[in-house]
Structure formats: C-alpha cells, structure tokens
Scaffold this motif. Sequence first.
Motif, PDB file in Angstrom:
ATOM      1  N   ASN A 341       2.759  -0.841  41.374  1.00  0.00           N
ATOM      2  CA  ASN A 341       3.728  -1.707  40.703  1.00  0.00           C
ATOM      3  C   ASN A 341       4.794  -0.938  39.931  1.00  0.00           C
ATOM      4  O   ASN A 341       5.660  -1.554  39.309  1.00  0.00           O
ATOM      5  CB  ASN A 341       3.007  -2.668  39.751  1.00  0.00           C
ATOM      6  CG  ASN A 341       2.359  -3.817  40.495  1.00  0.00           C
ATOM      7  OD1 ASN A 341       2.685  -4.091  41.644  1.00  0.00           O
ATOM      8  ND2 ASN A 341       1.426  -4.495  39.842  1.00  0.00           N
ATOM      9  N   GLY A 342       4.713   0.392  39.951  1.00  0.00           N
ATOM     10  CA  GLY A 342       5.788   1.177  39.353  1.00  0.00           C
ATOM     11  C   GLY A 342       5.470   1.866  38.045  1.00  0.00           C
ATOM     12  O   GLY A 342       6.321   2.578  37.495  1.00  0.00           O
ATOM     13  N   LEU A 343       4.260   1.688  37.501  1.00  0.00           N
ATOM     14  CA  LEU A 343       3.905   2.399  36.273  1.00  0.00           C
ATOM     15  C   LEU A 343       3.617   3.864  36.601  1.00  0.00           C
ATOM     16  O   LEU A 343       2.939   4.174  37.585  1.00  0.00           O
ATOM     17  CB  LEU A 343       2.675   1.774  35.624  1.00  0.00           C
ATOM     18  CG  LEU A 343       2.878   0.435  34.909  1.00  0.00           C
ATOM     19  CD1 LEU A 343       1.546  -0.111  34.416  1.00  0.00           C
ATOM     20  CD2 LEU A 343       3.859   0.562  33.758  1.00  0.00           C
ATOM     21  N   THR A 344       4.126   4.754  35.767  1.00  0.00           N
ATOM     22  CA  THR A 344       3.895   6.176  35.976  1.00  0.00           C
ATOM     23  C   THR A 344       2.570   6.600  35.342  1.00  0.00           C
ATOM     24  O   THR A 344       1.978   5.870  34.526  1.00  0.00           O
ATOM     25  CB  THR A 344       5.022   7.008  35.368  1.00  0.00           C
ATOM     26  OG1 THR A 344       4.993   6.847  33.923  1.00  0.00           O
ATOM     27  CG2 THR A 344       6.387   6.575  35.889  1.00  0.00           C
ATOM     28  N   LYS A 345       2.135   7.783  35.703  1.00  0.00           N
ATOM     29  CA  LYS A 345       0.922   8.355  35.112  1.00  0.00           C
ATOM     30  C   LYS A 345       1.065   8.432  33.596  1.00  0.00           C
ATOM     31  O   LYS A 345       0.126   8.118  32.848  1.00  0.00           O
ATOM     32  CB  LYS A 345       0.687   9.747  35.710  1.00  0.00           C
ATOM     33  CG  LYS A 345      -0.466  10.519  35.112  1.00  0.00           C
ATOM     34  CD  LYS A 345      -0.576  11.894  35.773  1.00  0.00           C
ATOM     35  CE  LYS A 345      -1.666  12.735  35.127  1.00  0.00           C
ATOM     36  NZ  LYS A 345      -1.744  14.084  35.772  1.00  0.00           N
ATOM     37  N   GLU A 346       2.243   8.838  33.137  1.00  0.00           N
ATOM     38  CA  GLU A 346       2.481   8.982  31.693  1.00  0.00           C
ATOM     39  C   GLU A 346       2.431   7.621  30.992  1.00  0.00           C
ATOM     40  O   GLU A 346       1.893   7.488  29.874  1.00  0.00           O
ATOM     41  CB  GLU A 346       3.837   9.651  31.458  1.00  0.00           C
ATOM     42  CG  GLU A 346       3.911  11.120  31.872  1.00  0.00           C
ATOM     43  CD  GLU A 346       3.972  11.302  33.390  1.00  0.00           C
ATOM     44  OE1 GLU A 346       3.625  12.408  33.869  1.00  0.00           O
ATOM     45  OE2 GLU A 346       4.341  10.331  34.102  1.00  0.00           O
ATOM     46  N   GLU A 347       2.985   6.595  31.639  1.00  0.00           N
ATOM     47  CA  GLU A 347       2.968   5.265  31.029  1.00  0.00           C
ATOM     48  C   GLU A 347       1.551   4.705  30.968  1.00  0.00           C
ATOM     49  O   GLU A 347       1.173   4.072  29.960  1.00  0.00           O
ATOM     50  CB  GLU A 347       3.882   4.330  31.826  1.00  0.00           C
ATOM     51  CG  GLU A 347       5.364   4.628  31.625  1.00  0.00           C
ATOM     52  CD  GLU A 347       6.248   3.836  32.569  1.00  0.00           C
ATOM     53  OE1 GLU A 347       7.378   3.489  32.164  1.00  0.00           O
ATOM     54  OE2 GLU A 347       5.824   3.576  33.720  1.00  0.00           O
ATOM     55  N   ILE A 348       0.775   4.928  32.000  1.00  0.00           N
ATOM     56  CA  ILE A 348      -0.622   4.457  31.983  1.00  0.00           C
ATOM     57  C   ILE A 348      -1.400   5.164  30.879  1.00  0.00           C
ATOM     58  O   ILE A 348      -2.216   4.547  30.178  1.00  0.00           O
ATOM     59  CB  ILE A 348      -1.272   4.691  33.359  1.00  0.00           C
ATOM     60  CG1 ILE A 348      -0.630   3.770  34.402  1.00  0.00           C
ATOM     61  CG2 ILE A 348      -2.781   4.458  33.299  1.00  0.00           C
ATOM     62  CD1 ILE A 348      -1.064   4.037  35.827  1.00  0.00           C
TER      63      ILE A 348
END
Length: 397
Positions: A341-348
């Motif tokens: 869905n577009g979330l990056t590793k950093e955002e997660i």
Amino acid sequence: MIPVVRGVLDPTSSTDQAAPLLVLGPSLGTVSDAWAPAASRLTATHRVVRFDLPGHGISPATREPFTMADLAAAVLVLVDSLGGGRFRYAGASLGGAIGIELAAGPAGDRLDGLAVICSNAKIGEAEGWTSRAEQVRRQGTASLIAATSGRWFAPGYLTREPDVVGRMLKDLVDVDDESYALCCEALAGFDRRADAGSITARSIVIAGDSDPVVTADQAAELAAAMGARSELLADTGHQAQVERADTVAALLTAAFPANRYDAGMIVRREVLSGPYVDASLAGITPDTRDFQRFITEYAWGSVWTRPGLDRRMRSAVTISSLVTAHHWHELELHLHAAQRNGLTKEEITEILLQTAIYAGVPDANTAFGIAKRVFAETAAAAQNDDASAHAADDEED
C-alpha cells in the motif's frame, strides 16, 4: 455562478432503487447521446444518468461565466435531485475534468468510483482555450468542424463510422456558442494537478493511443499521481467512450463492481495479493464459506473501500490495532500489505515505535521481531526480481 446541467436516466437502467447510481459526463461539444452505446452495457447493474453541459443538448444555455468547480456543483445538484447519496462517476475530456474536480473537492466523500477518460487534471494551456472561446464567439462552433474531426477520432474511424462522426459533428454545430465559449474559459482556469494525489475514490484512467489532446504519457502521469489503474486503448482517439464503447463499458464494469462482495474482493486482492487470497478461497469449506463472504463484504467491501482514508493510513491503523490485540499472524500479513500500500520500512518502524508507547513495549518488541522477518523477505524478493530482470536482459543481449 452555478449553471444548470440536465440529465436523463437511461431508459434501460436497472429498476432496482438500491442499484448504484452511475453518472456519465460528456466531452466538450458533444451531447449525452454520445454515451448511449456504452451506457446500454452498464444499465443491467446500475442506474445510469447521462447529462449535458450548459448549452449542449437538453441543458439550457447560460450567459454568466462559471468555473469547473461550478460545473461540479451543478452535477451534485443533479445527483441530489435523483435522491442524493453516494454515486459513481465516469467522464470524458471536460467530463473527466469535472470528475477530478468532484473527487478533489465537494464530492470526495461521496464518490464510490471515478473513471477519467481521455482527460487530465489540466487539459492544454489557458491561451489555447481562451483563443478557441474567442473564435467561437466570432464564428460559431461550425468553425471548429475541420479541426475537431481530426482531434476527436483516431485515423480511419471516419471511414469506418461516417454516420457516427456525422451525428457528433452536427451536435457540435447545434451547441450554443456562448455556452461553449464559457466552457472553454472554465477549462482555461482548471488545474488540479497539485490535488490529484489527494483523491481517495477508487479510480481508473483510460486513454487513447492516438489522442492528441491528452497523450498516453500524460494519462499515465495522472494515473500515477492518483494511484489509479491505467488503461491505454489501441487505435483510439479523444472520444474513447464512442470509438471503443464496448471496451470502455467493460472497463467500467470491472472498475465499478455491482455489489459489495465484488468490490471487496477487488480490494482484498490488491491489498493482500492475489495468490494469498486465492489460497484462502481454495481452503474454504462449507463451515467457513459464510465467514469468508462476511469478511469480504464487510471488512473489505464496506470499510476498506470507504474514501475517508487512503490505504496507507488504513494500513497504519491496522498495524497498530493488530499489535495491541496480539494478532501476530495477521500482523505479519498486514506488514506485507502495508508495503504493498506504499508504506516504507522507515514509516512502519515509526508506527511500531508510536504503538509501543500506547500498547506496551513487550508487544512492540514482538512486533519488531515480526517486522524484521517481513523486511528481510521483502528485500530477498526484490533481489530475486532484480536478478531475474538482469538474466532476461543478458539473454536479449
């Protein structure tokens, strides 16, 4: 000023008042009849309304300037006159621009689906539209005939369908000159490029490979900005809904599912991946069939399809909820989905840190362990894809 646009409910429309409402918007210089062949293929599952622009067809002429936002407001007046509520929208050229205005503005929370056909968040340049408005005021819409036939249709279409082209060009001549000029000036001031990414309605962008007005590259850029599905039709000009009525109707049928289950299944596959969903469906037993349908209809068809949050946000909320409830198997599944869905590793990682404060450090610690494994699997899959791509390139060389 909000102009008046009038529409007609297609006579073959579904008589089921619970059937979703589908509004079809026209291209500048055309009338709602241009949509009739495609519309007739959509009426089995929808209540289909085709409307006319000001001074076109059955809509009254106007002498007061208006904006694209005013045209969008006029469409909402029409929808509300038919009972209001949520609806789906498909529009060609100027009609597509109205759809973008609706989705980015007053109807963002009412649209169940949006189809932008041979259109863009900005069409052409302001100078070109104001110049055309001046020409029509001086010489009438009849002066546009020669240029329009080449702009509207792919090479060879006139030869194949002379009667269709003749009718449409006659409709152009019959359009009220001042209303046409005011539509041009509305397009001159229209630019929603900065807002395309904010559109949350499930969307599809359809383009023609021979369209000189909105090129294939421009349509692809719009689809990318909107996060929409993109379809390019071969041997098709600026009036795809006319030239490729069957194909456009089929694409709209797929993009606008007739019921909650079908809508949910589409989103479920997009978020969780087709192979995962196929495996789940393959494992259905008589005991679990109703539960699986319940999940698809209500979780995916009623909640995940709502326009109020984009999928990135829904994934963020889902991750936090699953950590709090200790649903570790589902968390692993949705960490993969979040990246899709577009979330990056950093955002997660930030989401898990935030969750640690409110759900507890031990639970977050478990979640980080699962995330580490998911990130490793994602990296390995990407590395394998790159290796396969390089191998394919070497074979071609």
